[in-house]
Write an enzyme that holds these catalytic residues in place. Structure first.
Site, PDB file in Angstrom:
ATOM      1  N   TYR A 174     -23.575   4.071 119.754  1.00  0.00           N
ATOM      2  CA  TYR A 174     -22.743   3.849 120.738  1.00  0.00           C
ATOM      3  C   TYR A 174     -22.369   2.571 121.051  1.00  0.00           C
ATOM      4  O   TYR A 174     -22.822   1.567 120.441  1.00  0.00           O
ATOM      5  CB  TYR A 174     -23.183   4.609 121.968  1.00  0.00           C
ATOM      6  CG  TYR A 174     -22.979   6.272 121.869  1.00  0.00           C
ATOM      7  CD1 TYR A 174     -21.754   7.038 122.040  1.00  0.00           C
ATOM      8  CD2 TYR A 174     -23.960   6.968 121.418  1.00  0.00           C
ATOM      9  CE1 TYR A 174     -21.700   8.236 121.969  1.00  0.00           C
ATOM     10  CE2 TYR A 174     -24.005   8.363 121.191  1.00  0.00           C
ATOM     11  CZ  TYR A 174     -22.864   9.014 121.388  1.00  0.00           C
ATOM     12  OH  TYR A 174     -22.521  10.550 121.412  1.00  0.00           O
ATOM     13  N   ARG A 334     -33.490  19.930 122.854  1.00  0.00           N
ATOM     14  CA  ARG A 334     -33.182  21.296 122.362  1.00  0.00           C
ATOM     15  C   ARG A 334     -34.392  22.382 122.140  1.00  0.00           C
ATOM     16  O   ARG A 334     -33.931  23.504 122.888  1.00  0.00           O
ATOM     17  CB  ARG A 334     -32.795  21.237 120.768  1.00  0.00           C
ATOM     18  CG  ARG A 334     -31.528  20.558 120.575  1.00  0.00           C
ATOM     19  CD  ARG A 334     -31.348  20.245 119.196  1.00  0.00           C
ATOM     20  NE  ARG A 334     -32.009  19.241 118.831  1.00  0.00           N
ATOM     21  CZ  ARG A 334     -32.235  18.873 117.514  1.00  0.00           C
ATOM     22  NH1 ARG A 334     -31.629  19.690 116.573  1.00  0.00           N
ATOM     23  NH2 ARG A 334     -33.170  18.027 117.447  1.00  0.00           N
ATOM     24  N   CYS A 360     -31.134  24.122 114.509  1.00  0.00           N
ATOM     25  CA  CYS A 360     -30.000  24.455 113.791  1.00  0.00           C
ATOM     26  C   CYS A 360     -28.913  23.772 114.349  1.00  0.00           C
ATOM     27  O   CYS A 360     -27.653  23.647 113.542  1.00  0.00           O
ATOM     28  CB  CYS A 360     -29.809  25.995 113.662  1.00  0.00           C
ATOM     29  SG  CYS A 360     -29.538  26.458 115.474  1.00  0.00           S
ATOM     30  N   CYS A 376     -27.769  27.832 123.378  1.00  0.00           N
ATOM     31  CA  CYS A 376     -28.706  27.581 122.581  1.00  0.00           C
ATOM     32  C   CYS A 376     -28.640  29.087 121.550  1.00  0.00           C
ATOM     33  O   CYS A 376     -28.337  30.077 122.016  1.00  0.00           O
ATOM     34  CB  CYS A 376     -30.045  27.783 123.066  1.00  0.00           C
ATOM     35  SG  CYS A 376     -31.365  27.886 121.988  1.00  0.00           S
ATOM     36  N   LYS A 444     -38.843  24.911 106.969  1.00  0.00           N
ATOM     37  CA  LYS A 444     -38.175  26.052 108.025  1.00  0.00           C
ATOM     38  C   LYS A 444     -39.479  26.342 108.749  1.00  0.00           C
ATOM     39  O   LYS A 444     -39.617  27.599 109.036  1.00  0.00           O
ATOM     40  CB  LYS A 444     -37.611  27.204 107.095  1.00  0.00           C
ATOM     41  CG  LYS A 444     -36.507  26.814 106.457  1.00  0.00           C
ATOM     42  CD  LYS A 444     -35.169  26.607 107.371  1.00  0.00           C
ATOM     43  CE  LYS A 444     -33.880  26.200 106.856  1.00  0.00           C
ATOM     44  NZ  LYS A 444     -33.064  27.606 106.515  1.00  0.00           N
TER      45      LYS A 444
END
Length: 676
Positions: A174, A334, A360, A376, A444
């Site tokens: 940024y 998250r 994801c 979410c 995963k």
């Protein structure tokens, strides 16, 4: 207490935080969550943060708030209203026993993406999203305005009852990060050149805030330790050898010490830049705690608190490094969207009850950049804590769920929580549906954890699960409400040679069939096809992707972080991609492919070819060595049962309604089951 260090208090300046878990700042800009007139969070937006504080998170750091109006608003838009309306959030967080910092931002510079106004970088430089454009440079007057606005914004936060502010940011590429890094800062005055000059605006910001708010008002800095930038728009992968064009670790440690000297009270750390966006927003392809090693090096050279974020969701590891003095706080973004009770569950040792983030980005970053509310994929109530709260059903019913994939299990879970009696029937011998296949690659692990969480929910909520049972339309009549969650079946091709044993479809290739050949062709370059290609190439296979359309990875809602990293992985593992192409036949270990060459312009918007190709393009033949072929061309809804039994009390959900993604399956189930 199991994690004593993690749940010990910490002082940031003079402010004491009750534990070492911090909610990382994430953008909250939608009108339902942010009042565009006062630029304070609405009650819905505040409740989103308060819910995480109630869940045990020690420090809430809100999403970035502009100090200039290039997004059409800033914290200075309506100061009186901002102070008054923000008190609801501050009081709610404090009532839960937590502290709250508001993140203030000077915004984007060269990483601007569709913002209003004239966006400026430290000096003229190419834009990240459109490298053919050059962003303007800032004047000294601009810089002085920004510094003053940071101080004015911090004062408003203080007046509203905030415990501190965080400056956004010498982080993620940024604007302030562009000032700090020589590769991006091409200024020739006192704000460019030497490291001290490049850090001058950053020093002036904290000095101005301390002068306005007092020395005891904490100021955190969001800080990227290492940039992992190979070049403009090119990020380095974990373990990759490359020449750092951004901030390397040696300069970073010098900068960190200077930030402490300037007066910053905390460093909230990760890695990366917009050129390497998968570091600050790590997808499932990144290692767990991917930034921890670099961040711990910062703690060796500063005495102020240091936070680490980035797939850092293991309380055992966090407790260990905090107890050893190698880190001060565990930062999570998250994971706290997926489960707002995460901190309390850690404290109580209930790790199996944690609903995991699967990294994801579909419900968080994907929705933010679509202009929607942050939420979410695995927690539809995120950002809608009050309106999506599950209430006991007025009339308790017998509920049938047909299909044990994610959508079916979510419908069963929600219905059971609301007090209904639930029977779930699955035709195979296990729960999970096609998600079982999706969860098989080694990267995963969070998908596998989500499956385990759902299975635990089925048991704990006393849902009657029947495996190896096919539901008939006669069975349905015994129930008050019925969810058809029968999933989807893979699309098939009738290409000559595809009926042989060396041709597998995605689900079988992931679950049942080991791909033994050295040369593999993947037909279909959606998300699943590209992930299979990466997984096989990582195992040493020579992989070629054949895609019928003009582009690859066209999955709706796929975040740029996930997209960019997967594209880097495709390049790194030398996976060949042939677009505008189809396999004509497969025989004797060779895939015969026809590619259609089209007259796309080059980067200068001029012809790539010496002659016109016509409207249909020009065919180009390829003979690709292929010991095995994996076909991944999408799914068709399995809705036969629903078509036979349609009625007002029959609800079609998940892939059976429309094959999409995890978020669509879970959300359609939740939103229907919360109303019956």
């Amino acid at each position: 207490m199991k994690y004593e260090a993690l749940f010990s208090p910490l002082k940031i300046g003079k402010v004491e935080v009750p534990n070492r878990i911090a909610m990382m700042p994430m953008g909250v800009f939608s009108p339902r969550l942010l009042n565009m007139e006062s630029v304070a969070y609405t009650k819905d937006g505040a409740d989103y943060y308060i819910e995480r504080a109630k869940g045990g998170t020690g420090l809430i750091i809100t999403g970035l708030m502009p100090i200039i109006n290039d997004m059409g608003f800033s914290i200075l838009t309506n100061p009186k209203a901002y102070v008054e309306e923000m008190k609801y959030l501050m009081d709610g967080v404090h009532a839960a026993g937590s502290k709250v910092f508001v993140q203030l931002t000077s915004l984007t510079g060269r990483v601007n993406h569709g913002l209003t106004g004239v966006i400026k970088a430290p000096a003229p430089i190419q834009n990240v999203w459109d490298p053919t454009k050059t962003d303007l440079g800032m004047t000294k007057e601009d810089i002085h305005t920004y510094v003053g606005n940071f101080a004015e914004g911090a004062k408003l936060v203080q007046e509203a009852g905030g415990d501190g502010v965080e400056i956004h940011a010498v982080h993620e590429g940024y604007l302030l990060d562009q000032f700090a890094i020589a590769f991006f800062n091409r200024r020739t005055d006192e704000y460019g050149g030497s490291l001290d000059n490049r850090l001058r605006i950053i020093k002036e910001i904290v000095e101005a805030i301390k002068e306005k708010c007092g020395q005891d008002f904490p100021v955190s800095m969001r800080y990227s330790v290492k940039s992992y930038v190979k070049d403009f728009n090119r990020g380095a992968l974990p373990g990759e050898e490359f020449e750092e064009k951004g901030r390397d670790i040696e300069e970073s440690l010098i900068v960190a010490k200077k930030l402490e000297e300037f007066g910053y009270d905390m460093l909230n750390c990760d890695n990366g830049s917009y050129d390497s966006w998968f570091w600050p927003h790590p997808p499932m392809y990144m290692p767990k705690a991917c930034n921890l090693i670099d961040v711990m090096k910062v703690k060796e050279v500063v005495s102020i608190p240091v936070v680490c974020a980035g797939r850092f969701d293991n309380p055992e590891l966090a407790n260990e490094v905090i107890a050893a003095g190698k880190l001060d706080m565990m930062g999570m973004g998250r994971p706290l969207l997926a489960d707002p009770e995460l901190a309390n569950k850690f404290k109580e040792g209930r790790l199996a009850d944690v609903r995991p983030c699967i990294y994801c980005h579909q419900g968080c970053l994907g929705r933010i950049f679509q202009g929607k509310d942050i939420s979410c994929a695995v927690n539809p109530a995120c950002g809608r804590e009050k309106s999506y709260a599950l209430e006991p059903a007025e009339v308790k019913k017998r509920v049938l769920v047909v299909g044990g994939g994610l959508g079916g299990m979510e419908a069963a879970r929600v219905a059971a929580i609301r007090g209904h009696q639930v029977d779930l029937f699955e035709k195979t011998d296990q729960l999970g549906g096609v998600f079982v296949a999706a969860a098989t690659p080694d990267f995963k692990e969070d998908d596998r954890q989500l499956l385990a969480w759902y299975k635990r929910q089925m048991a704990e909520l006393s849902i009657n699960v029947h495996l190896n049972t096919l539901v008939t339309k006669e069975m349905i009549t015994a129930y008050d409400e019925v969810f058809i969650a029968t999933g989807a079946t893979e699309r098939r091709l009738n290409t000559p040679g595809f009926e042989g044993e060396h041709v597998n479809y995605a689900v079988d290739a992931l679950c049942n069939k080991e791909i033994t050949g050295e040369n593999v062709a993947i037909v279909g370059a959606g998300l699943t096809g590209c992930e299979i290609a990466y997984d096989l190439a990582k195992k040493g296979k020579s992989v070629t992707i054949v895609e019928a359309s003009e582009t690859i990875l066209n999955a709706f809602g796929l975040s740029a972080a996930n997209y960019n990293m997967l594209m880097e992985l495709i390049d790194y593992y030398q996976i060949k991609v042939i677009k505008n192409a189809v396999v004509d036949k497969f025989e004797n270990g060779t895939a015969y492919v026809t590619e259609t060459i089209k007259n796309y312009p080059n980067v200068a918007n001029r012809a790539q070819h010496m002659f016109a190709l016509g409207t249909q393009g020009m065919p180009k033949a390829h003979e690709i060595p292929a010991d095995d072929i994996v076909v991944s061309i999408g799914y068709l809804p399995e809705d036969q049962l629903y078509n036979e039994v349609q009625a007002e009390n029959i609800h079609l959900i998940g892939d059976a309604r429309k094959p999409a993604n995890v978020m669509e399956a879970i959300w359609s189930a939740y939103e229907t089951a919360m109303t019956i």
